[in-house]
Write an enzyme that holds these catalytic residues in place. Structure first.
Site, PDB file in Angstrom:
ATOM      1  N   ARG A  46     -28.924 -21.391   2.625  1.00  0.00           N
ATOM      2  CA  ARG A  46     -28.994 -20.741   3.354  1.00  0.00           C
ATOM      3  C   ARG A  46     -28.331 -20.944   4.797  1.00  0.00           C
ATOM      4  O   ARG A  46     -27.647 -19.973   5.513  1.00  0.00           O
ATOM      5  CB  ARG A  46     -30.165 -19.671   3.237  1.00  0.00           C
ATOM      6  CG  ARG A  46     -29.971 -18.576   4.230  1.00  0.00           C
ATOM      7  CD  ARG A  46     -30.898 -17.421   3.851  1.00  0.00           C
ATOM      8  NE  ARG A  46     -32.154 -17.675   3.217  1.00  0.00           N
ATOM      9  CZ  ARG A  46     -33.312 -18.081   3.769  1.00  0.00           C
ATOM     10  NH1 ARG A  46     -33.148 -18.339   5.109  1.00  0.00           N
ATOM     11  NH2 ARG A  46     -34.330 -18.474   3.276  1.00  0.00           N
ATOM     12  N   TYR A  98     -11.773  -0.495  11.593  1.00  0.00           N
ATOM     13  CA  TYR A  98     -12.174  -0.378  10.201  1.00  0.00           C
ATOM     14  C   TYR A  98     -13.233   0.454   9.846  1.00  0.00           C
ATOM     15  O   TYR A  98     -14.213   0.617  10.599  1.00  0.00           O
ATOM     16  CB  TYR A  98     -12.415  -1.906   9.886  1.00  0.00           C
ATOM     17  CG  TYR A  98     -12.770  -2.079   8.438  1.00  0.00           C
ATOM     18  CD1 TYR A  98     -11.842  -1.806   7.527  1.00  0.00           C
ATOM     19  CD2 TYR A  98     -13.911  -2.666   7.924  1.00  0.00           C
ATOM     20  CE1 TYR A  98     -12.042  -2.185   5.990  1.00  0.00           C
ATOM     21  CE2 TYR A  98     -14.107  -2.822   6.753  1.00  0.00           C
ATOM     22  CZ  TYR A  98     -13.201  -2.776   5.846  1.00  0.00           C
ATOM     23  OH  TYR A  98     -13.421  -2.871   4.535  1.00  0.00           O
ATOM     24  N   ASP A 170     -11.401  -8.308  15.912  1.00  0.00           N
ATOM     25  CA  ASP A 170     -11.334  -8.554  14.280  1.00  0.00           C
ATOM     26  C   ASP A 170      -9.797  -8.918  14.176  1.00  0.00           C
ATOM     27  O   ASP A 170      -8.867  -8.173  14.239  1.00  0.00           O
ATOM     28  CB  ASP A 170     -11.785  -7.314  13.880  1.00  0.00           C
ATOM     29  CG  ASP A 170     -11.713  -7.219  12.410  1.00  0.00           C
ATOM     30  OD1 ASP A 170     -10.924  -8.113  11.632  1.00  0.00           O
ATOM     31  OD2 ASP A 170     -12.441  -6.680  11.440  1.00  0.00           O
ATOM     32  N   LYS A 195      -9.425 -11.419   2.761  1.00  0.00           N
ATOM     33  CA  LYS A 195      -8.109 -10.902   2.842  1.00  0.00           C
ATOM     34  C   LYS A 195      -6.802 -11.959   3.057  1.00  0.00           C
ATOM     35  O   LYS A 195      -6.954 -12.563   2.017  1.00  0.00           O
ATOM     36  CB  LYS A 195      -7.818 -10.092   4.144  1.00  0.00           C
ATOM     37  CG  LYS A 195      -9.149  -8.875   4.320  1.00  0.00           C
ATOM     38  CD  LYS A 195      -9.220  -7.805   3.229  1.00  0.00           C
ATOM     39  CE  LYS A 195     -10.374  -7.118   3.253  1.00  0.00           C
ATOM     40  NZ  LYS A 195     -10.641  -6.326   4.328  1.00  0.00           N
TER      41      LYS A 195
HETATM   42  C1  LIG Z   1     -11.958  -5.929   4.890  1.00  0.00           C
HETATM   43  C2  LIG Z   1     -12.266  -5.746   6.424  1.00  0.00           C
HETATM   44  C3  LIG Z   1     -13.430  -6.024   6.968  1.00  0.00           C
HETATM   45  C4  LIG Z   1     -14.652  -6.232   6.023  1.00  0.00           C
HETATM   46  O1  LIG Z   1     -14.360  -7.423   5.324  1.00  0.00           O
HETATM   47  P1  LIG Z   1     -15.276  -7.709   3.872  1.00  0.00           P
HETATM   48  O2  LIG Z   1     -14.636  -8.802   3.424  1.00  0.00           O
HETATM   49  O3  LIG Z   1     -14.576  -6.567   2.993  1.00  0.00           O
HETATM   50  O4  LIG Z   1     -16.754  -7.156   4.129  1.00  0.00           O
HETATM   51  C5  LIG Z   1     -13.502  -5.911   8.247  1.00  0.00           C
HETATM   52  N1  LIG Z   1     -12.517  -5.700   8.978  1.00  0.00           N
HETATM   53  C6  LIG Z   1     -11.069  -5.591   8.513  1.00  0.00           C
HETATM   54  C7  LIG Z   1     -10.130  -5.307   9.660  1.00  0.00           C
HETATM   55  C8  LIG Z   1     -11.178  -5.413   7.256  1.00  0.00           C
HETATM   56  O5  LIG Z   1      -9.888  -5.315   6.772  1.00  0.00           O
END
Ligand SMILES: *Cc1c(COP(=O)(O)O)cnc(C)c1O
Length: 378
Positions: A46, A98, A170, A195
């Protein structure tokens, strides 16, 4: 070391015991200690695992960060950052973020007294909000989801710092290949590694990158104290995926630009948004801040909700699905999918209307993507 080389070699030295060229998956929850409290650097997964360390080293190198902490998902990375706030603390956020970031602020952390105010941070008139309201954090994305607005990271970092706030960016949509928020003055660059960074739509992950060791300690604490760690296998998969980030991003951007050009001249299109299209309202800033336009394209069509939904169900190469940034092309409908949790009125004021479609342009042959759009629209 150049980006392409770092993506393959940093954090990926051959395993010393056997010379295996690829580090193994350390599928272990705990570690044998040399004596009580005397570890080889790891005590419990963890709070640390060699697969996390390997991936953290790679991601630091790719974004020019001092420190990285990996998490189970992008939302875990976001949770870790928000968990550093206290009751009464204020966040000023871009209004077009988001959907799940809205939800975690409004429906989870609001219960603990963390306050958030949204405004359009592409409009310099709103920088007054940062100056006058003394926030702890300023929270932005660029390009934003799903409208691909471009925010001026450097200017907003300066505004945040003069107000005593930290800037969180982000960076999921741009990926470190096209944009490096820390170099532009951000205090924290976070990404959903689900992503582009992993790129193969086969696992979830998140990362927080920073320069400052105080922020890093808070992230390590959050990973351990809240239990936000990824699995070793997922960290290993992301280490595998990230090796091809440079070639993938180049192809995503080439395809997306060609696809956006095609949509732009199409008679059924109301508007197309792609950062590196000259028609984008923030095109000049996008070219200055991002070395490429990435793979996301948004377009609004002159179609009703019902027609838009029918169009969406007829794609054959593009899959109708949430998420983005994988090698395969995806199409989605923000008003009924990723942004459905935002009340309709608030959604429409930020420009997410029924005819809006978001394309995550993959690395297939672009002619097949254009042909797929044409047959779906027919
Ligand atoms: C998908 C996404 C997230 C969240 O990520 P997860 O891996 O799905 O928890 C946060 N910010 C943006 C811009 C995203 O596209």
């Amino acid at each position: 070391m150049n980006f392409e080389t770092a993506a393959i070699h940093v954090g990926q030295s051959p395993e010393p015991a056997t010379g295996a060229i690829i580090p193994p998956i350390y599928a272990t929850s705990t570690y044998a200690q040399l004596g009580p409290g005397e570890t080889r650097g790891y005590d419990y997964t963890r709070s640390g695992n060699p697969n996390f360390t390997n991936l953290e080293q790679t991601l630091c190198a790719l974004e020019g960060a001092e420190h990285a902490t990996v998490f189970a998902t992008g939302m875990s990375a976001i949770t870790a950052v928000i968990s550093t706030l206290s009751t009464g603390d204020l966040v000023i956020a871009e209004e077009n973020i988001y959907g799940c970031t809205f939800r975690i602020y409004d429906e989870v952390f609001a219960k603990f007294g963390v306050k958030i105010e949204y405004c359009d941070l592409t409009d310099p008139a709103n920088f007054d909000r940062i100056r006058n309201r003394s926030p702890q954090l300023v929270w932005i994305e660029s390009p934003t989801n799903p409208l691909l607005k471009i925010l001026d990271i450097q200017t907003i970092a300066d505004e945040a710092h003069s107000a005593g706030a930290a800037l969180v960016v982000d960076n999921t949509f741009a990926s470190p290949y096209f944009q490096k928020p820390l170099a532009l003055g951000a205090d924290i660059s976070l990404s959903s590694t689900t992503k582009y960074i992993n790129g193969h739509s086969d696992c979830l992950g998140g990362v927080v990158l920073c320069r400052d060791s105080a922020w890093h300690e808070k992230m390590v604490f959050a990973q351990k104290a809240i239990g936000l760690n990824p699995s070793p296998f997922d960290a290993w998969l992301i280490s595998r995926g990230v090796k091809t980030l440079a070639v993938r991003m180049q192809k995503h951007a080439d395809n997306a630009l060609a696809f956006a050009h095609y949509l732009e001249q199409h008679p059924s299109t109301a508007f197309v948004r792609y950062p590196h299209l000259p028609s984008h309202p923030h095109h000049e800033l996008a070219c200055r801040q991002m070395s490429g336009g990435s793979g996301m394209v948004a377009a609004e069509f002159d179609l009703s909700l019902e027609q838009t939904q029918r169009l969406l169900s007829r794609f054959k190469v593009f899959a109708l699905a949430e998420s983005l940034g994988g090698i395969e092309s995806l199409v989605s409908h923000p008003p009924t999918m990723s942004h459905a949790s935002i009340p309709r009125e608030q959604r429409e004021t930020v420009g997410i209307r029924d005819g809006l479609i978001r394309f995550s342009v993959g690395i297939e042959h672009v002619d097949d993507l254009i042909a797929d759009f044409d047959q779906a629209l027919d």
